[in-house]
Design a protein around this motif. Structure first.
Motif, short mmCIF file in Angstrom:
data_model
loop_
_atom_site.label_atom_id
_atom_site.label_comp_id
_atom_site.label_asym_id
_atom_site.label_seq_id
_atom_site.Cartn_x
_atom_site.Cartn_y
_atom_site.Cartn_z
N ALA A 14 23.68 37.14 -12.39
CA ALA A 14 23.16 36.49 -13.94
C ALA A 14 23.66 35.72 -14.44
CB ALA A 14 21.26 36.93 -14.68
N ALA A 15 25.28 35.43 -14.68
CA ALA A 15 26.26 35.02 -15.00
C ALA A 15 26.84 33.69 -14.42
CB ALA A 15 27.48 36.07 -14.91
N ILE A 16 27.04 32.79 -15.35
CA ILE A 16 27.54 31.22 -14.54
C ILE A 16 28.76 31.55 -14.69
CG2 ILE A 16 27.77 29.22 -15.04
CD1 ILE A 16 25.80 29.17 -16.85
N LEU A 17 29.33 31.22 -13.06
CA LEU A 17 30.69 30.77 -13.00
C LEU A 17 31.78 30.02 -13.76
CD1 LEU A 17 29.46 32.70 -9.63
CD2 LEU A 17 31.00 34.04 -11.80
N LEU A 18 33.31 30.74 -13.73
CA LEU A 18 34.05 29.75 -13.86
C LEU A 18 35.03 28.20 -12.84
CD1 LEU A 18 38.29 30.74 -13.70
CD2 LEU A 18 36.81 32.41 -12.57
N ASN A 68 28.01 35.08 -6.59
CA ASN A 68 26.55 34.70 -6.65
C ASN A 68 26.37 34.55 -8.11
OD1 ASN A 68 27.22 34.94 -3.59
ND2 ASN A 68 27.01 37.27 -3.45
N THR A 69 25.42 33.56 -8.23
CA THR A 69 24.37 33.95 -8.98
C THR A 69 23.14 33.28 -8.80
OG1 THR A 69 24.62 31.83 -9.90
CG2 THR A 69 27.00 33.12 -10.55
N PRO A 70 22.08 33.64 -9.61
CA PRO A 70 21.04 32.51 -9.58
C PRO A 70 21.15 30.96 -9.27
CG PRO A 70 20.58 34.63 -10.90
CD PRO A 70 22.51 34.63 -10.32
N PHE A 71 22.19 30.73 -9.84
CA PHE A 71 22.49 28.96 -10.14
C PHE A 71 23.81 28.48 -9.13
CE2 PHE A 71 22.21 31.02 -13.91
CZ PHE A 71 21.52 31.24 -14.25
N GLN A 108 39.25 21.85 -21.26
CA GLN A 108 37.62 22.03 -21.07
C GLN A 108 37.27 23.51 -20.89
OE1 GLN A 108 38.91 20.86 -17.22
NE2 GLN A 108 37.53 18.95 -17.51
N ASP A 109 36.11 23.75 -21.29
CA ASP A 109 35.41 24.55 -21.84
C ASP A 109 34.82 25.92 -20.38
OD1 ASP A 109 34.62 24.69 -24.09
OD2 ASP A 109 32.96 24.14 -24.24
N MET A 110 35.34 27.30 -20.81
CA MET A 110 35.59 27.73 -18.88
C MET A 110 34.03 28.73 -18.17
SD MET A 110 39.11 29.53 -18.81
CE MET A 110 39.40 30.14 -17.58
N TYR A 111 34.02 28.28 -17.63
CA TYR A 111 32.47 29.55 -17.02
C TYR A 111 33.07 30.54 -17.42
CZ TYR A 111 30.01 25.34 -14.81
OH TYR A 111 30.04 23.65 -14.76
N HIS A 148 30.48 25.79 -6.67
CA HIS A 148 29.45 25.90 -5.61
C HIS A 148 28.13 26.28 -6.54
CE1 HIS A 148 32.18 25.12 -2.20
NE2 HIS A 148 32.21 26.55 -2.78
N LEU A 149 27.67 25.88 -7.55
CA LEU A 149 26.75 25.77 -8.32
C LEU A 149 25.80 24.80 -7.91
CD1 LEU A 149 28.07 26.97 -11.82
CD2 LEU A 149 27.48 28.79 -9.76
N HIS A 150 24.36 24.99 -9.02
CA HIS A 150 23.29 23.91 -8.60
C HIS A 150 23.23 23.30 -9.70
CE1 HIS A 150 21.99 25.92 -4.99
NE2 HIS A 150 21.62 28.02 -5.55
N PHE A 151 22.98 21.50 -9.21
CA PHE A 151 22.72 20.88 -10.74
C PHE A 151 21.93 21.70 -11.64
CE2 PHE A 151 21.06 17.51 -12.37
CZ PHE A 151 22.37 16.89 -13.26
N PRO A 152 21.78 21.63 -12.47
CA PRO A 152 23.08 21.25 -13.66
C PRO A 152 23.96 21.87 -13.82
CG PRO A 152 21.13 21.29 -15.09
CD PRO A 152 21.12 22.10 -13.70
N PHE A 153 24.48 23.23 -13.62
CA PHE A 153 24.92 23.46 -13.75
C PHE A 153 25.91 23.67 -13.40
CE2 PHE A 153 20.54 26.34 -13.64
CZ PHE A 153 20.77 26.37 -14.99
N ASP A 154 26.21 22.75 -11.89
CA ASP A 154 28.00 22.84 -12.30
C ASP A 154 28.11 21.59 -12.50
OD1 ASP A 154 26.15 20.57 -11.80
OD2 ASP A 154 27.10 20.03 -9.44
N GLU A 155 27.68 21.13 -14.00
CA GLU A 155 28.32 20.40 -14.26
C GLU A 155 29.28 21.08 -16.48
OE1 GLU A 155 28.83 16.87 -14.49
OE2 GLU A 155 27.46 17.28 -12.81
N ARG A 156 30.38 20.71 -16.62
CA ARG A 156 30.83 21.43 -17.26
C ARG A 156 30.53 21.36 -18.98
NH1 ARG A 156 35.87 24.41 -16.68
NH2 ARG A 156 36.03 22.90 -15.16
N TRP A 157 29.66 20.08 -19.21
CA TRP A 157 29.11 20.13 -19.90
C TRP A 157 27.59 20.83 -20.60
CZ3 TRP A 157 23.54 19.69 -20.41
CH2 TRP A 157 23.35 18.74 -18.66
#
Length: 408
Positions: A14-18, A68-71, A108-111, A148-157
């Motif tokens: 469930a964690a978002i990645l860097l 791997n993440t759900p995102f 930039q903010d890291m994942y 390789h995250l899905h949109f919008p999680f691939d956006e660093r903002w």
């Protein structure tokens, strides 16, 4: 403790990645002393950097490990000192900012799959030592497409809101009313070891549920066990020596053996720690209060116990013996085994389906995927989870087994 599997799950799914933890060196940095480099290597082991930053079959720390993440998924970056694709331009200040603040060299903010929410507690001295060690690695040219995250999680903002809600920069502060060993254990567990990252459930945004820290959690289909003092599901019946031995060897006669991600953590990280540090970790873990939602009294009898008992007699009793007692040093016990007692049956199901290779002197267990149906495997798992004093819920299902059989 548990532990990252072929695609190393050092962070829960469930964690978002860097993105972009491309650690590189400042050529103008002061040369490190040999003692600092050796200390940095030890600390990098404590943080288990190699498990995440090494692809299956790849060169150590050259990146490419899949998380791997759900995102979606991320590939970990190369952290060898290759100027073009790995380390080369970051200063020790940049490196410390990444660990402590979760901000990369570009500001930039890291994942947070780079677990900076734990590494923020690492001292500047220890950060500098790890940095000095990384500078001594053999450069490996390995360009990694990390995101390789899905949109919008691939956006660093998207990290801005997450950080506001769930991240606070902080330094480790020893507790004056605790022993030096407890404080050292707290520093390792809550900092470099980031044990709670795997052993705690997470919410829908990938943040740890603070009210259930160390209560156990599922990671890529494996269940990282309860580390609290709960007598039923956690470490309540373990001594400090028991915990330290398990962390060092991945096995404890009469209790359990490390499997899945935890076996990898032992292999790549914990076996290299000093006995003093392992006992300090154990002392800290033994002080985690028992607050498990699993202590709900007796479970209702499982209507399929007869089927499960017959399967155990036909397939298991020869090795694991009657009453699930096992044979010391040869076959692990099933009675009182933490893997069997886990609140989620994922681990015991995977063991039955996949088998277990030989480890720590124990004989290999074969896969039963070809000799049992999905329903039979579920019946057997539930029988083991509810027999010989085991009080886990009989909640394994055929659909869970079917999922395990599907190649990923």
């Amino acid at each position: 403790m548990t532990y990252r599997m072929a695609a190393r799950p050092r962070m829960p799914g469930a964690a978002i990645l860097l993105i972009g933890f491309v650690l590189v060196f400042n050529p103008k940095s002061v040369e490190a002393q040999p003692s600092q480099v050796l200390r940095g290597e030890y600390l990098a082991r404590a943080g288990d950097c190699v498990s995440c930053h090494t692809a299956s079959g790849g060169q150590a720390l050259a990146g490419g490990g899949r998380l791997n993440t759900p995102f979606g998924y991320m590939l970990t970056p190369n952290i060898t000192p290759d100027a073009a694709t790995g380390i080369g331009l970051w200063s020790s200040n940049d490196f410390y900012r990444a660990l402590h603040a979760g901000v990369n060299r570009a500001g930039q903010d890291m994942y947070p799959t780079m677990p900076y929410d734990f590494y923020t507690r690492v001292t500047r001295e220890d950060s500098d030592a790890i940095y000095a060690y990384l500078r001594t690695l053999k450069p490996v040219s390995s360009l990694i497409d990390v995101n390789h995250l899905h949109f919008p999680f691939d956006e660093r903002w998207t990290m801005a809101g997450w950080r506001e809600l769930y991240f606070t920069e902080e330094a480790f502060r020893p507790r004056p009313n605790k022993s030096s060993a407890w404080n050292r254990g707290a520093y390792l567990v809550e900092g470099l070891g980031h044990c709670s990252a795997c052993h705690s459930p997470r919410n829908l945004l990938g943040a740890i549920e603070k009210s259930r820290q160390f209560a156990g959690a599922v990671i890529d289909g494996w269940f990282a066990l309860d580390l609290s003092e709960d007598i039923t599901t956690g470490l309540g019946s373990w001594s400090i020596d028991d915990i330290a031995t398990y962390l060092k060897t991945g096995a404890l006669n009469g209790k359990t053996t490390a499997i899945g991600p935890m076996a990898e953590v032992v292999h790549n990280s914990l076996q290299y720690l000093t006995d003093t540090d392992l006992r300090a970790v154990a002392e800290y873990l033994k002080a985690i209060p028992a607050d498990s939602p699993l202590r709900t009294g007796r479970h209702r009898p499982d209507a399929t116990r007869v089927q499960g008992a017959n399967l155990y007699i036909d397939h298991c009793v020869g090795c694991h013996q009657s009453m699930g007692r096992g044979i010391p040093g040869v076959f692990p016990p099933l009675a009182g085994n933490g893997v069997v007692l886990a609140s989620d049956p994922a681990d015991i199901l995977k063991i039955i389906v996949l088998g277990v290779p030989p480890q720590s002197g124990l004989i290999a267990m074969p896969s039963f995927a070809g000799s049992m149906s999905d329903q039979q495997i579920a019946w057997l798992a539930n029988y083991v989870r509810t027999s010989w004093g085991n009080t886990a819920a009989p909640d394994a299902t055929s659909s869970m087994v079917s999922t395990l059989r599907v190649p990923k």
